[in-house]
Design a protein around this motif. Structure first.
Motif, PDB file in Angstrom:
ATOM      1  N   UNK A 160      33.998  41.758  35.015  1.00  0.00           N
ATOM      2  CA  UNK A 160      33.758  42.814  36.321  1.00  0.00           C
ATOM      3  C   UNK A 160      34.527  43.015  37.196  1.00  0.00           C
ATOM      4  N   UNK A 161      35.094  42.084  38.111  1.00  0.00           N
ATOM      5  CA  UNK A 161      36.032  42.315  39.422  1.00  0.00           C
ATOM      6  C   UNK A 161      37.117  42.284  38.620  1.00  0.00           C
ATOM      7  N   UNK A 162      37.790  42.259  37.601  1.00  0.00           N
ATOM      8  CA  UNK A 162      39.554  42.845  36.833  1.00  0.00           C
ATOM      9  C   UNK A 162      39.328  44.305  37.469  1.00  0.00           C
ATOM     10  N   UNK A 163      38.117  44.739  36.818  1.00  0.00           N
ATOM     11  CA  UNK A 163      37.897  46.171  36.888  1.00  0.00           C
ATOM     12  C   UNK A 163      37.740  46.808  37.985  1.00  0.00           C
ATOM     13  N   UNK A 164      37.610  46.378  39.101  1.00  0.00           N
ATOM     14  CA  UNK A 164      37.714  46.683  40.424  1.00  0.00           C
ATOM     15  C   UNK A 164      38.770  46.548  41.388  1.00  0.00           C
ATOM     16  N   UNK A 165      39.737  44.817  40.495  1.00  0.00           N
ATOM     17  CA  UNK A 165      40.708  44.809  41.558  1.00  0.00           C
ATOM     18  C   UNK A 165      42.364  45.707  40.676  1.00  0.00           C
ATOM     19  N   UNK A 166      41.703  46.558  39.323  1.00  0.00           N
ATOM     20  CA  UNK A 166      42.082  47.899  38.936  1.00  0.00           C
ATOM     21  C   UNK A 166      42.284  49.149  39.638  1.00  0.00           C
ATOM     22  N   UNK A 167      40.796  49.390  40.469  1.00  0.00           N
ATOM     23  CA  UNK A 167      40.902  50.201  41.043  1.00  0.00           C
ATOM     24  C   UNK A 167      40.908  50.500  42.560  1.00  0.00           C
ATOM     25  N   UNK A 168      41.004  48.588  42.791  1.00  0.00           N
ATOM     26  CA  UNK A 168      40.928  48.952  44.181  1.00  0.00           C
ATOM     27  C   UNK A 168      42.885  48.970  44.148  1.00  0.00           C
ATOM     28  N   UNK A 169      43.879  48.376  43.638  1.00  0.00           N
ATOM     29  CA  UNK A 169      45.111  48.550  43.357  1.00  0.00           C
ATOM     30  C   UNK A 169      45.567  49.755  43.394  1.00  0.00           C
ATOM     31  N   UNK A 170      44.803  50.516  42.617  1.00  0.00           N
ATOM     32  CA  UNK A 170      45.272  51.833  41.994  1.00  0.00           C
ATOM     33  C   UNK A 170      45.199  52.846  43.733  1.00  0.00           C
ATOM     34  N   UNK A 171      43.653  52.459  44.279  1.00  0.00           N
ATOM     35  CA  UNK A 171      43.399  53.243  45.730  1.00  0.00           C
ATOM     36  C   UNK A 171      44.702  52.539  46.879  1.00  0.00           C
ATOM     37  N   UNK A 172      44.774  51.745  46.642  1.00  0.00           N
ATOM     38  CA  UNK A 172      45.418  51.390  47.598  1.00  0.00           C
ATOM     39  C   UNK A 172      47.696  51.319  47.495  1.00  0.00           C
ATOM     40  N   UNK A 173      47.626  51.368  46.315  1.00  0.00           N
ATOM     41  CA  UNK A 173      48.712  52.448  45.761  1.00  0.00           C
ATOM     42  C   UNK A 173      49.039  53.549  46.944  1.00  0.00           C
TER      43      UNK A 173
END
Lengths: 180, 166
Positions: A160-173
């Motif tokens: 679950x957190x894996x997907x959150x971190x993908x989303x957060x990294x794209x937003x942050x990028x």
């Protein structure tokens, strides 16, 4: 010596003895043992075993796993992004050392001038290409430090957190590349 | 007669071989993924006898648990060092040098972990040595370059900031 020969020779000898009661000749012909033994040294045995071991099955390739896990595993991307940054650092540092000898200009002033000369779209794309792996490696690195403390390390939580971190990294990028 | 018996044994053997082949086909059909020998096994060697247990390597904390902890301490130390320039707007030269040195250590041990994982000394001992010493040499070179850059130019953080805002 052939084992089957040994058997037949012995039986033939018995059959050849004169006897009016037992007729062993047909049995003697049927007695065959189609195997052959060989005396081996320990070195020979090891060589045969080593050859045999080459026939053992090799682990199957990555495609046996769920593609989501293979392609979007945070741990693999942590290594890919980190190795890319470190590789870029090593390459540019060695280039910086070699620059005076080769005649390149890699001082900060000329790098800034080169970046300023790029078209906006190219500059944005390049910035995102650096910003996304940076954010991913930074926040996913914190996640891995939490894993090392045993936090959030159940299978369901990792997925679950894996997907959150993908989303957060794209937003942050996107934020670092286009809004900073 | 003996020759007749032998030929029947031969026939039996041929039949057995055929059944083994048929069995192999059945086993192959059972595997649904394609077979790719990406890493075919290298020539095998038997150490000791087949009944010896697998050798337990001698314990070495400096290559094991201490190294692992050191990696984590460096990684955790990078968090404040990375956040500081964002929070403060700039870094003083000493902090920038500390950041550059920590990144260098983090890169060196990271590359070292990758080499340990993908260049096993049991399988390719010579390549392992080449990679390990190549990494050591590269890290020394990069350290020298970072020292040059930090002492003669504007520093790592400031360069990234200027290129970013260019």
């Amino acid at each position: 010596m052939l084992a089957q020969r040994a058997g037949t020779t012995a039986l033939r000898r018995v059959a050849a003895a004169p006897s009016s009661v037992f007729k062993l000749a047909p049995f003697a012909a049927m007695q065959t043992r189609p195997i052959q033994t060989e005396r081996l040294t320990p070195a020979d045995e090891a060589a045969i075993l080593a050859k045999q071991r080459l026939n053992r099955p090799v682990s199957p390739h990555l495609e046996i796993y769920d593609p989501k896990q293979t392609w979007f595993g945070g741990s693999a991307w942590q290594r890919i992004t980190g190795a890319s940054f470190s590789g870029a650092l090593y390459a540019s540092a060695v280039a910086y050392l070699a620059a005076p000898l080769v005649g390149w200009h890699l001082e900060s002033a000329s790098l800034v001038a080169a970046a300023a000369a790029l078209p906006v779209a190219v500059k944005g794309a390049l910035k995102f290409l650096v910003a996304w792996p940076f954010v991913f490696h930074a926040i996913n690195g914190v996640r891995h430090l939490a894993f090392d403390l045993g936090i959030g390390f159940s299978r369901a939580t990792i997925i679950k957190t894996g997907w959150y971190f993908w989303g957060a990294s794209i937003v942050g990028g996107v934020y670092l590349a286009f809004f900073m | 007669m003996a020759s007749v018996a032998r030929s029947s044994a031969l026939l039996k053997q041929v039949a057995a071989q055929q059944s083994v082949a048929a069995n192999g086909l059945r086993v192959a059909a059972f595997h649904t993924t394609s077979r790719k020998s990406l890493l075919p096994p290298p020539p095998q060697r038997i150490e000791g006898t087949v009944n010896d247990p697998v050798e337990v390597p001698p314990p070495s904390p400096s290559h094991g648990s201490y190294h692992w902890t050191f990696d984590r301490v460096v990684a955790a130390g990078l968090i404040p060092l990375t956040v500081a320039p964002f929070a403060a707007g700039s870094l003083n030269p000493t902090m920038d040098a500390v950041l550059a040195a920590t990144i260098l250590i983090h890169s060196h041990t990271g590359f070292g972990n990758i080499i340990v994982d993908y260049v096993p000394s049991k399988r390719v001992p010579k390549a392992r040595k080449v990679f390990t010493w190549g990494l050591n040499a590269a890290t020394v070179l990069v350290g020298l370059a970072l020292y040059e850059f930090e002492t003669t130019d504007v520093g790592l953080t400031e360069t990234i900031k200027r290129v970013w805002k260019a």
